[in-house]
Structures are given as structure tokens and as C-alpha cells.
Design an enzyme around this catalytic site. Structure first.
Site, short mmCIF file in Angstrom:
data_model
loop_
_atom_site.label_atom_id
_atom_site.label_comp_id
_atom_site.label_asym_id
_atom_site.label_seq_id
_atom_site.Cartn_x
_atom_site.Cartn_y
_atom_site.Cartn_z
N ALA A 62 0.84 -1.20 0.00
CA ALA A 62 0.00 0.00 0.00
C ALA A 62 0.88 1.25 0.00
O ALA A 62 2.01 1.22 0.49
CB ALA A 62 -0.88 -0.01 1.24
N GLY A 101 0.92 -5.18 0.99
CA GLY A 101 -0.15 -5.34 0.00
C GLY A 101 0.37 -5.92 -1.31
O GLY A 101 -0.40 -6.54 -2.06
N GLU A 104 0.14 -9.49 -0.72
CA GLU A 104 -1.29 -9.86 -0.68
C GLU A 104 -1.87 -9.90 -2.09
O GLU A 104 -2.70 -10.75 -2.40
CB GLU A 104 -2.05 -8.86 0.21
CG GLU A 104 -1.61 -8.99 1.67
CD GLU A 104 -2.23 -7.92 2.55
OE1 GLU A 104 -1.92 -6.73 2.32
OE2 GLU A 104 -3.00 -8.24 3.45
N GLU A 124 3.87 -4.98 7.64
CA GLU A 124 2.89 -4.06 8.24
C GLU A 124 3.10 -3.89 9.73
O GLU A 124 2.89 -2.82 10.29
CB GLU A 124 1.46 -4.55 7.97
CG GLU A 124 0.99 -4.38 6.54
CD GLU A 124 1.33 -5.54 5.64
OE1 GLU A 124 2.23 -6.34 6.00
OE2 GLU A 124 0.73 -5.65 4.56
N1 CAA Z 1 4.44 3.66 0.31
C1 CAA Z 1 4.88 4.89 -0.03
N2 CAA Z 1 6.18 5.17 -0.25
C2 CAA Z 1 7.06 4.17 -0.11
C3 CAA Z 1 6.68 2.87 0.25
C4 CAA Z 1 5.29 2.63 0.46
N3 CAA Z 1 4.83 1.42 0.76
N4 CAA Z 1 7.77 2.10 0.32
C5 CAA Z 1 8.80 2.89 0.00
N5 CAA Z 1 8.39 4.13 -0.26
C6 CAA Z 1 9.18 5.28 -0.69
C7 CAA Z 1 10.18 5.70 0.35
O1 CAA Z 1 9.63 6.61 1.26
C8 CAA Z 1 11.25 6.31 -0.51
O2 CAA Z 1 10.79 7.59 -0.87
P1 CAA Z 1 11.83 8.79 -1.03
O3 CAA Z 1 12.78 8.36 -2.08
O4 CAA Z 1 10.96 9.94 -1.38
O5 CAA Z 1 12.48 8.91 0.32
C9 CAA Z 1 11.24 5.48 -1.79
O6 CAA Z 1 9.97 4.84 -1.79
C10 CAA Z 1 12.32 4.42 -1.82
O7 CAA Z 1 12.26 3.68 -0.61
P2 CAA Z 1 13.58 3.27 0.17
O8 CAA Z 1 14.49 4.43 0.26
O9 CAA Z 1 13.15 2.60 1.41
O10 CAA Z 1 14.19 2.23 -0.86
P3 CAA Z 1 14.90 0.85 -0.61
O11 CAA Z 1 15.22 0.34 -1.95
O12 CAA Z 1 15.96 0.99 0.42
O13 CAA Z 1 13.78 -0.10 0.06
C11 CAA Z 1 11.65 -1.16 0.29
C12 CAA Z 1 12.66 -0.48 -0.66
C13 CAA Z 1 12.24 -2.47 0.81
C14 CAA Z 1 10.41 -1.42 -0.51
C15 CAA Z 1 11.37 -0.22 1.48
O14 CAA Z 1 11.06 1.06 0.99
C16 CAA Z 1 10.24 -0.64 2.37
O15 CAA Z 1 10.43 -1.47 3.24
N6 CAA Z 1 9.03 -0.04 2.15
C17 CAA Z 1 7.93 -0.23 3.03
C18 CAA Z 1 7.23 -1.51 2.73
C19 CAA Z 1 6.04 -1.67 3.62
O16 CAA Z 1 6.06 -1.42 4.81
N7 CAA Z 1 4.92 -2.13 3.02
C20 CAA Z 1 3.71 -2.33 3.71
C21 CAA Z 1 2.82 -1.18 3.45
S1 CAA Z 1 1.34 -1.31 4.39
C22 CAA Z 1 0.36 -2.34 3.49
O17 CAA Z 1 0.70 -2.81 2.44
C23 CAA Z 1 -0.95 -2.53 4.15
C24 CAA Z 1 -1.83 -3.49 3.52
O18 CAA Z 1 -1.86 -4.65 3.90
C25 CAA Z 1 -2.81 -3.04 2.55
#
Ligand code: CAA
Length: 677
Positions: A62, A101, A104, A124
Site C-alpha cells: 500500500a 499489500g 497480498e 505491516e
Molecule cells: N508507500 C509509499 N512510499 C514508499 C513505500 C510505500 N509502501 N515504500 C517505500 N516508499 C518510498 C520511500 O519513502 C522512498 O521515498 P523517497 O525516495 O521519497 O524517500 C522510496 O519509496 C524508496 O524507498 P527506500 O528508500 O526505502 O528504498 P529501498 O530500496 O531501500 O527499500 C523497500 C525499498 C524495501 C520497498 C522499502 O522502501 C520498504 O520497506 N518499504 C515499506 C514496505 C512496507 O512497509 N509495506 C507495507 C505497506 S502497508 C500495506 O501494504 C498494508 C496493507 O496490507 C494493505
């Protein structure tokens, strides 16, 4: 299509997520996916869909930025529910990380083909949430309830091979075969029909093992609401059918999303990523650090050298004589041995890291590096000697960093005669473990030097925060305000147990008195004596030879070498004597006052720091507290907490305490409310 690439051939629709940087499932992507599924359903020619992604990350789940606003339809759970109604096979082709997500989404497909580069996780929980789009219902049905519980509660990534063994992906193929294999799978499913995850209840045979695992997990984190919600939701997969389980999961998700804890954890996620962006500093350095020299092989220097070696950056330690050089290598070997014994490092890993570190005598070899980190004593004269020598012996452009916690980096820079190359790197102890580095930008520091250090700190796997020059920089300067209140409240009638209990109840792993006992009270005593400051209770403890755990005791007693302190009647008596001597009538302080007087002065100092431009943003201050001082992550950081409490209330309470106890140092900074609004 917005954020998607779609191609069609032979009845097969290939949909590629294409929304850099991480293919998050924002509103536009969800809408486009919904439209594609609707079109594909209506289109008689279409026989199946293959779902892949451009870029290194398959899908980060998400879009977390949307969670602070009311959800926009279709929410992900609705989109995935509509995929369940879709009559044609859908195969996921995964060549990168599928998270939250994103996982998922692929679990809602009929089959999952991955490459060795793919990885899978439901992170999450790290945002104070549970998977809200069927993850707690589909994963147990595919991988078993206990394995799903572990994966959802640790939030960590699983490599493709583990996912295959757990049973929630179908096949691993080489990168170049991904689309062909997914296409072949889709065509075979056209013949055999869709393969949805079972919608019946989970097999009751798994219940006892699940309950046992759940009890163990909840026992470890009784206060984490997301853990309870995860357990409840997976439990539902036994008690409810799939659709009802998904509805209950979505309700739990929305409740957590709106809670303060998840809001704080999401804030921390973005704050950490933002801290590396510094106005006026290039995002990439012209010449990255390739070799480092560390001056001093004591605890700090050795830890710093290890931090570089752990990131495969060769490090040379400079010591004053051969024996000290040998001791530094021995110390490092000992720490790595401990990691090997604990199982967190392999024997080969230890050898590789050690091969990156050498120790030598004399500053002359220092010039071979492009970064020199001085980690000698915290003493201006020592720094003067080292930086004037470095100024003469190293070439222009070599970055010279001082690892100091308090000293004036402008003054140190001036010793070198090359102040544009000089900055501070305030590592936290143990430097090979702690993630935070305060990078101190001095008056003349060149932006390229800063860019280089921000870059290398990130390569070390650490979190850089750029701060300005002042006594104690951001973290220690704010900490000083808290320490002042600890002493003052002990003088007024609080006890070490009360103060520590209030902060541990707030979420800190350790209270300030136990922490001082661990670190040693003598360090700050010496500093107070040098600067003419007083802390009546702490001074009296030190005068009585109570320096903490390393002596007979400090704020607490440590009977028979125990590391857990117990109340010492002698300390209470000593505090009473000091209060009488200082003319302070002891009284009972309530826990609310204790908490507010510990935290609010720090917030006030943070506001002053912002006002002076020592920190660029309040989120940088929070990152410093989260990673350098164990601030509880579920509370975002002191400045975030101030906004949750309300800056006006913080200012009013400080004003009230200041008046009540006649202590002007508690009076709030006049711009506090405005700055934190
Ligand atoms: N939503 C919005 N922005 C996100 C994002 C997300 N899920 N994941 C990463 N980003 C953004 C970061 O903020 C970053 O933005 P900036 O460049 O503006 O700072 C950019 O994407 C790159 O992210 P990273 O610097 O973290 O890049 P990375 O290559 O080191 O890592 C990653 C990539 C492993 C995907 C890491 O970003 C990460 O762990 N993201 C979060 C994943 C997460 O928690 N997902 C669950 C979301 S909640 C959900 O999905 C609920 C549900 O069940 C519906």
C-alpha cells in the site's frame, strides 16, 4: 494506463506495475488495476492475465502516504475481493521484493512464479498494522497457521527459496525465463481452471500449535496492539469462513491505522528516509569514500573501524605504539568471536571483515585514505595536536572527521588549516552496532565533503543526520535538559525507581538512573567539574565513590555483581541529607509531573535547536532520539510527541512547573508553540 504497462497477445494480457520507485499500490494504481480486470472480464478474447512489475522492487505494498487520509475506493481489500470474482486465471511473475499489500496482491492470484531475486514479506507490523488485504487469511491457508503467524509478526523478508518451501509460491525460475514460465502456467490454468486459495475454515488440527506460538509471541510484547490484532485475525481463519475473516481483518486494520501508535511508526519510516536529504548538499558525492583511516583503536575507534569493515570498506587504525595497535586488533577479533558464538556471523564472515582492518603506528600512513576519522580522547588539546598534524600531512580534499560528542568542531577545523575538509562524525557506542551518526557540519565544511559522509554513512547501513555546531549537538544537548530534571526531582523527593519506572512505562527500555549506573556517573561528574556546573544528587553519589555498576553502586545497589539494580537505603538517606543541605523540602511527586518534567524540557530544547538552525527539521531531531537514545519508536520521537500532546500544553506545563518550583531553567522558549505548530 496510469502507472501500469499493459500488453496483449494471443488472448493473454500482461500487466506490469510501473510506478517508480517501489510500485506502491496508490489510488491511481488500484483504479487502473480494477479497470483492467473489468475490461479483461468483459473481453471475450482475453483468456488469462500475467501480473509482473518493472524495477527492482516488485511492489512495496500500500502507499503508506495515503494512510493519514480517509481511504479512497477501491481500497486494496476491495480490489483483491473483486479479483476473487474474476473468472480467468491470473499468474504473478515476481522478480523483486513483494511486500505488504504487494504480497497480498500476488497471494490473490492463482499461481506465483518467482526468480531467485524475489523476496517476500508482510512488514505491516513494523508500521503498527496488520496486513489488511487478506494476508492474515490467505497466508495461513497456504503456508500453515504457525508459519504465517511468525512471518506476519516478525515482518521480515523471506527469500524465494523459503517462500517455495513454505508453500506460498509455486516455482522459482531463472530471471530470463520469468515471463515465459508465468505465461506457460497461465495457459495451463486456462485448461484446468482457476486455483483460488481455499475459502473454508482452517484445519482445526493446526489450532493447538498455533495457540502455543501465539501465547509465546504475545507474552514477549504485551503492549503492542498490532500483535494482538494479528493473532486475533489469524485465529479468525479457524473460526470464520474466508469472506468473514477478511471483513474482520479489514476492521482491525482500520482501527490500527487510525491509532496513535501506527501514526508514529509511519512517521518514523518517512523521517528516517528524509534525514539523508540535506539542502544545498548534492545527493551523490563526486568521489565516494573508498578507504578510511581511524585514529585511535580504543573502544570507539575499534567500533568505528568495524563499522567500515562490515560494509567492506578497508580501514586502517592508527595507534601510538605497537602494543596498542595489537590490542586494537585483538579487541576487534574478540567482538567478532562473540558474534560467531552467538551465531550472527559466520567464521568466513569474520575472516573477511578482519581482512579489511589493519592497525599501524604513526599518523604518516593516514594520508592513504580519503576519509580520516579521529577517535582519540575527548580533549581539545589532543584534537589540536592531531588536526594540525593532519592539516600538514594529508592531501587537500581528504575529509577529516572528528568523532566528538561535545567539542566545538569549528575550533577543531581551524587547527587543520583546511577547514573546508573538516566535519564531525558523532558515532554512538557501540559504533559497530548503533545506527545513528550525527554528522556535524562546521562553519566552512564543503558541501562535497558532507555529501561524501552522508553517502558513506548510508553505505555503512547507518542513518545520517546532519546537525550544526553547538555544545552536545542535538542529542546530548537535549539529554542535558532531561538529566538536569532527573537530579532536580531526586532532590525534591522523587526516587530513582520512580523516575526509571515512569520512563520505562512510557516505552524506554531503560530509565535514566539505571542508564547512568550502566554508563558510569564519573564521566559527567568530570565534565561538570570542568565546566563549573552542579548536580547536587549525582555529585554527592560520586563524592561517595558511587560511580554506578562498575563500583559498589550508583543510584542503585548491585548485590553480588548483579546487573539489576535494587533500591539502596543508603542512597535514599544520602538524598535526604542533600535535600536538607540545599534547603529543599522533600515531597511526593506524582508520575505525571515526573514524566512531563523529563520530556517537556527536551522538547523545549528541541525547539531552540530548530530555531537556531542546528537541526534542519523536527523529524531529524526525532530520528536522532529514535536511533541514538532509545526513544520508543511507537511514540515517533520527542518532537512528534509534542505535536500529539499539543505544543500549547507543553509550554503551559513548563511555565506552571517553573513557577511552582521557582526554577527558571524550566521556562519555555517563547517561540515553542509557533515552531511546533
Ligand atoms: N508507500 C509509499 N512510499 C514508499 C513505500 C510505500 N509502501 N515504500 C517505500 N516508499 C518510498 C520511500 O519513502 C522512498 O521515498 P523517497 O525516495 O521519497 O524517500 C522510496 O519509496 C524508496 O524507498 P527506500 O528508500 O526505502 O528504498 P529501498 O530500496 O531501500 O527499500 C523497500 C525499498 C524495501 C520497498 C522499502 O522502501 C520498504 O520497506 N518499504 C515499506 C514496505 C512496507 O512497509 N509495506 C507495507 C505497506 S502497508 C500495506 O501494504 C498494508 C496493507 O496490507 C494493505
Amino acid at each position: 494506463m496510469v502507472a501500469l504497462k499493459v500488453s496483449k497477445s494471443g488472448g493473454l494480457v500482461v500487466v506490469m506495475l510501473d510506478d517508480p520507485p517501489v510500485n506502491a499500490l496508490g489510488h491511481a494504481v488500484r483504479t487502473s488495476l480494477r479497470d483492467i480486470f473489468q475490461e479483461a472480464e468483459a473481453d471475450k478474447e482475453t483468456i488469462a492475465i500475467v501480473l509482473g512489475a518493472e524495477g527492482k522492487v516488485f511492489c512495496a505494498g500500500a502507499d503508506i502516504t495515503e494512510f493519514n487520509k480517509p481511504p479512497l475506493a477501491p481500497v486494496l481489500s476491495e480490489l483483491l475481493a473483486s479479483m476473487d470474482e474474476f473468472t480467468k486465471p491470473v499468474v504473478a511473475a515476481i522478480g523483486g521484493a513483494a511486500l505488504g499489500g504487494g504480497l497480498e496482491l500476488v497471494l490473490a492470484c492463482d499461481a506465483r512464479i518467482a526468480t531467485p531475486k524475489a523476496s517476500f514479506g508482510l512488514p505491516e507490523v513494523k508500521l503498527g498494522l496488520l496486513p489488511g488485504a487478506g494476508g492474515t487469511q490467505r497466508l495461513p491457508r497456504l503456508a500453515g497457521a504457525v508459519a504465517a503467524l511468525e512471518m506476519i509478526t516478525d515482518g521480515d523478508l523471506r527469500p524465494a527459496q523459503t517462500a517455495l518451501e513454505m508453500g506460498f509460491i509455486d516455482q522459482i525460475v531463472p530471471d530470463e525465463d520469468l515471463l515465459a514460465a508465468a505465461t506457460a502456467m497461465a495457459i495451463s490454468l486456462v485448461k484446468t481452471g482457476r486455483r483460488r486459495v481455499s475459502t473454508g475454515r482452517m484445519d482445526a488440527a493446526q489450532w493447538p500449535a498455533f495457540e502455543e506460538a501465539a501465547k509465546a509471541i504475545l507474552g514477549k510484547q504485551p503492549d503492542a496492539t498490532e500483535m494482538t490484532a494479528i493473532v486475533e485475525s489469524i485465529r479468525n481463519s479457524f473460526n470464520l469462513d474466508f469472506a468473514a475473516g477478511c471483513r474482520a481483518e479489514q476492521a482491525l486494520f482500520q482501527e490500527l491505522r487510525q491509532g496513535e501508535r501506527s501514526e508514529a511508526l509511519r512517521y518514523a519510516f518517512f523521517a528516517e528516509r528524509q534525514s539523508a536529504r540535506v539542502e544545498g548538499v548534492p545527493s551523490r558525492p563526486e568521489s565516494p569514500v573508498e578507504r578510511v583511516t581511524v585514529i585511535g583503536g580504543g573502544t570507539m575507534g575499534a567500533g568505528i573501524a568495524m563499522a567500515f569493515a562490515n560494509a567492506a570498506i578497508p580501514a586502517t587504525i592508527i595507534e601510538t605504539d605497537e602494543a596498542a595497535a595489537a590490542r586494537a586488533i585483538e579487541r576487534i577479533g574478540g567482538i567478532y568471536d562473540m558474534s560467531v558464538r552467538r551465531g550472527s556471523l559466520s567464521v568466513e564472515g569474520k575472516a573477511t571483515r578482519l581482512s579489511c582492518i589493519v592497525a599501524q603506528v604513526g599518523l604518516d600512513r593516514a594520508s592513504e585514505a580519503d576519509l580520516i576519522v579521529e577517535a582519540a580522547f575527548e580533549d581539545m588539546e589532543v584534537k589540536r595536536a592531531i588536526f594540525s598534524k593532519l592539516g600538514e600531512t594529508t592531501r587537500d580534499g581528504v575529509t577529516l572527521a572528528t568523532n566528538t560528542s561535545y567539542l566545538d568542531v569549528d575550533q577543531i577545523a581551524a587547527f587543520s588549516g583546511r577547514s573546508k575538509d573538516v566535519l564531525g562524525m558523532h558515532f554512538f557506542s557501540p559504533a559497530n552496532v548503533m545506527k545513528l551518526v550525527e554528522i556535524v557540519r562546521a562553519r566552512d565544511t564543503d558541501p562535497q565533503a558532507l555529501a561524501r559522509i552522508v553517502d558513506v554513512v548510508k553505505r555503512l547501513g547507518k542513518i545520517p543526520v546532519v546537525v550544526g555546531v553547538c555544545h552536545g549537538f542535538v542529542g546530548n544537548r537535549m539529554m542535558a535538559r532531561r538529566s538536569e530534571q532527573v537530579d532536580r526531582m531526586l532532590l525534591e523527593g522523587a526516587t530513582p525507581v520512580q523516575i526509571d519506572a515512569v520512563l520505562t512505562a512510557f516505552g524506554f527500555r531503560m530509565g535514566p538512573c539505571a542508564m547512568s549506573d550502566l554508563a558510569g556517573l564519573d564521566i559527567s561528574w568530570r565534565m561538570r567539574k570542568a565546566t563549573g556546573r552542579k548536580a547536587p544528587i549525582a555529585d554527592a553519589l560520586c563524592e561517595a565513590g558511587r560511580f554506578g555498576q562498575k563500583t559498589a553502586g550508583g543510584y542503585y545497589a548491585y548485590p553480588e555483581g548483579s546487573r539489576t539494580g535494587v533500591t539502596d537505603a543508603g542512597v535514599i538517606e544520602l538524598m535526604e541529607q542533600v535535600s536538607a543541605r540545599e534547603g529543599v523540602t522533600r515531597r511526593a511527586l506524582d508520575d505525571r509531573e515526573v514524566l512531563e518534567r523529563l520530556i517537556y524540557p527536551m522538547i523545549d530544547e528541541g525547539a531552540r535547536i530548530l530555531h537556531e538552525g542546528i537541526a534542519a527539521r523536527s523529524s531529524d531531531i526525532d530520528v536522532i532520539w529514535l536511533h541514538g537514545y532509545n526513544w520508543p519508536r511507537g511514540r515517533g520521537g520527542p518532537m512528534f510527541y509534542a505535536k500529539q500532546v499539543g505544543p500549547k500544553i507543553v509550554a503551559q506545563q513548563l511555565e506552571a512547573y517553573s513557577a511552582a518550583i521557582g526554577n527558571a531553567s524550566l521556562r519555555p522558549f517563547e517561540g515553542l508553540v509557533e515552531l511546533l505548530r
